[in-house]
Enzyme design. Structure first.
Site, PDB file in Angstrom:
ATOM      1  CD  GLU A 432       3.241 -10.293   6.383  1.00  0.00           C
ATOM      2  OE1 GLU A 432       2.597 -10.968   5.541  1.00  0.00           O
ATOM      3  OE2 GLU A 432       4.274 -10.698   6.930  1.00  0.00           O
ATOM      4  CG  ASP A 510       5.412 -11.346   3.160  1.00  0.00           C
ATOM      5  OD1 ASP A 510       5.052 -10.515   2.298  1.00  0.00           O
ATOM      6  OD2 ASP A 510       6.221 -11.097   4.071  1.00  0.00           O
ATOM      7  CG  ASP A 512       6.619 -15.840   4.640  1.00  0.00           C
ATOM      8  OD1 ASP A 512       5.480 -15.527   5.041  1.00  0.00           O
ATOM      9  OD2 ASP A 512       7.634 -15.161   4.870  1.00  0.00           O
ATOM     10  CG  ASP A 514       6.704 -15.089   9.996  1.00  0.00           C
ATOM     11  OD1 ASP A 514       6.376 -15.936  10.842  1.00  0.00           O
ATOM     12  OD2 ASP A 514       7.644 -14.273  10.133  1.00  0.00           O
TER      13      ASP A 514
END
Ligand code: 0RA
Length: 648
Positions: A432, A510, A512, A514
């Site tokens: 990402e 990541d 998280d 997102d």
């Protein structure tokens, strides 16, 4: 067997114990696995029995309670397991049901059994795999009780009181010497109860978690009930999509030995969302019932379209896929003796079922199209558009392939390739963002690890037409880097993996919300367009840590809250003085060495393999998440902020 046991038990009892011993020896054979899935399977097995009571009309409420001590209770208001003396076995029927493998068979030949766990193994199996289990039966004005330890009765069945209720309550604690995990997951169980409520209308299914409380001091709880069953299931699945026709098409045929129920709706999206069930089990890999459904649908729609004259201007053939673009459907059949096949044993094999479903769908669809000419035309128009789009997609694809052939089939500029040319050793990281991509390039072992950075959110294939997907830069890069040739003359989505350049394809995002969203986007792309890569087990998720805990020169990483607490305790003995705790919000906060050690090095990383099941789940979650309307999406994201763990 030990000598004292030999003396203590009669011949039948020894047989019983051997039965349960077999379950304990090979638990995976009976419940699938000994991890999260198998653990929850125990609960489904008990609930299935309660659902059976509901199906024959004796039960309308099922309560699931996760108790404070981590045990779980499943209570129903059915007839209650029979307690009368079982002549042949010489003990209470209750004890027979609870302790004899497949003892259910003696009862369920009454053809009352309709649902059934994946393996249909019965409650005795749950009992065998429980550290302890307590059953309470309310029946004929009395309360009966028996307790077991790893399936062994601790006493006779006892009468412990009177009652004006009827039903069964089973409480158990999983045997931690068998299961890798003992934590029942509220959301996993809740989702299953919701599914069951749609599949079996007019049953109230409640769940409550006594282990935790929210800010207001309430225990999490959910209640599921569906008045209209499959119709509401389709409404739920399509809640964030725009419908093409007003009413949901509903088909039900109970005239044969194989009851068939189908609900379907066309929407304005470009994807097919067909879910199929056999005896309440989600058949992720499809099977003969799905084949029958497709045949019936294609046949009737094709006939109708041919006769309507709407196809006269079309210069090419309509493919099977075209009839299912933008289709959401749920198919549920009951099969007396289902044969399950496939990698995850979720593919129906009974060949006769295709005919039953085909027949039911053809007849009902034919009537529907005749009675609703306006909707019929809308659907056929959609099918024609799908065929045209498929045609356009093929052209776009051919253009792309011709271009890449002309330019010497060059690899994408953004790809930092590995030096090995042996696909069996090579790994590709899909990372990402460019910045994390840079760190990964520095941190990797370039001999066998390649890095392809992806720009932010990749295309949402759920909402894009096929030709847009094939024209998308990021997606083209993935195809080219992998060495995959896409599409053939007959099948626009066929993939040829002969030249696959990497054995492992690893999604690294990541840790998280997102990041998990991007993971879901990428997984959905693979699921929709290169499913066989998932089936062959080539797709993985990297799992970056959530915390860095540093004390002096000691650096430790934690992947979840539990580990964090453990490490803190270990390093400090509880004082927390002099400890530096860093919460990683993204891959970018790690330096290349940290990224290597925690997430990329085969020695120390924790890869998760993506299976068809969790990809299918991501896909269906995604279908819901990515629809056109914002409201359900926001609600979903808020409720599932922890969705990061796709393993559940
Ligand atoms: C055997 C026979 C009958 C019901 C059940 C078992 C039964 C099992 C479970 C497990 C959880 N809840 C349950 N409810 C019922 C038929 C009962 C009859 O004929 O009276």
């Amino acid at each position: 067997m030990e000598e004292n046991l030999k003396n203590k038990y009669s011949a039948e009892n020894i047989q019983t114990l051997e039965g349960l011993e077999a379950v304990r020896k090979r638990p995976a054979m009976y419940i699938g696995d000994i991890n999260v899935k198998g653990l929850h399977h125990l609960v489904y097995e008990v609930i299935d029995n309660s659902i059976d009571e509901a199906i024959v009309g004796y039960c309308d409420t099922i309560d699931v309670v996760i108790n404070e001590d981590g045990s779980i209770t499943i209570e129903d208001n059915g007839r209650g397991i029979p307690i009368d003396y079982h002549e042949k076995e010489g003990k209470s029927a209750l004890e027979v049901v609870m302790t004899m493998l497949h003892a259910g068979g003696k009862f369920d030949k009454d053809s009352y059994k309709v649902s059934g766990g994946l393996h249909g193994v019965g409650v005795s199996c749950v009992n065998a795999l429980a550290e302890w289990l307590k059953v309470e039966v309310h029946r004929d004005g009395k309360i009966y009780f028996q307790e077991y330890k790893i399936g062994k009765p601790q006493s006779e069945v006892k009468e412990i009181g009177t009652t004006d209720k009827h039903g069964t309550s089973i409480t158990f604690f999983p045997d931690t010497s068998i299961f890798i995990t003992k934590d029942f997951k509220f959301d996993v169980l809740g989702n299953r109860l919701r599914e069951l409520s749609f599949l079996n209308k007019k049953i109230r299914l409640n769940i409550k978690d006594l282990r935790t409380t929210d800010e207001e001091g309430n225990h999490p709880e959910k209640s599921y009930y569906s008045e209209k069953g499959l119709k509401e299931f389709v409404e739920f699945l399509d809640s964030s999509r725009e419908s093409l026709i007003e009413d949901i098409i509903y088909i039900r045929n109970e005239d044969t030995d194989v009851p068939v129920e189908v609900a379907m709706q066309y929407n304005t999206s470009y994807t097919e969302n067909v879910f199929s069930y056999v005896n309440n089990i989600n058949t992720i890999e499809g099977g003969t019932h799905l084949t029958g459904f497709r045949r019936g649908l294609t046949r009737t729609l094709k006939n109708y379209a041919d006769n309507s004259g709407m196809l006269s201007k079309l210069k090419f053939d309509i493919a099977g896929d075209d009839f299912r673009e933008g289709l959401t459907a749920v198919i549920s059949v009951n099969v007396q003796e289902p044969q399950f096949e496939g990698q995850t044993k979720t593919k129906l094999g009974n060949s006769e079922i295709a005919g039953y479903v085909n027949q039911a769908v053809s007849t009902a669809m034919k009537n529907y199209l005749e009675e609703n000419p306006k909707d019929a035309q809308t659907i056929v128009q959609k099918v024609i558009l799908a065929a045209q789009a498929r045609h356009a997609a093929r052209k776009a694809r051919e253009l792309v392939q011709r271009k890449s052939a002309l330019s010497g089939a060059g690899l994408p500029g953004k790809l930092a390739d590995c030096s090995t040319k042996d696909p069996a050793l090579a790994e590709l990281f899909l990372v990402e963002g460019d910045s994390a991509g840079g760190t990964a390039k520095q941190g990797r072992d370039r001999t066998f690890q390649a890095i392809l950075p992806l720009r932010g959110k990749i295309l949402n294939v759920e909402k894009a037409m096929q030709h847009k997907v094939f024209e998308n830069e990021e997606i083209k890069n993935i195809f080219t880097a992998l060495g995959i040739v896409m599409g053939t003359e007959e099948d626009s989505k066929a993939v040829n993996l002969d030249k696959l350049r990497y054995e492992k394809i690893i999604i690294m995002t990541d840790a998280d919300v997102d990041g998990s969203h991007i993971t879901t986007l990428i997984m959905t792309f693979f699921f929709r367009y290169i499913k066989s890569l998932i089936e062959y087990g080539n797709l993985y998720l990297a799992t970056p840590p959530l915390y860095l805990i540093r004390k002096g020169k000691v650096e430790r990483y934690a992947w979840n809250e539990e580990e964090r607490a453990e490490i803190l305790l270990e390093l400090t003995g509880g004082s927390e003085a002099g400890v530096h705790l860093q919460r990683y919000k993204g891959l970018g906060e790690m330096n290349s060495e940290q990224l290597w050690v925690t997430t990329m090095s085969p020695e120390t990383r924790k890869l998760q393999r993506v299976s068809i099941e969790n990809a299918a789940e991501a896909d269906s979650v995604f279908s819901m998440l990515m629809g056109d309307e914002v409201a359900p999406r926001r609600e979903f994201i808020e409720q599932n902020a922890k969705y990061a763990n796709i393993d559940a």
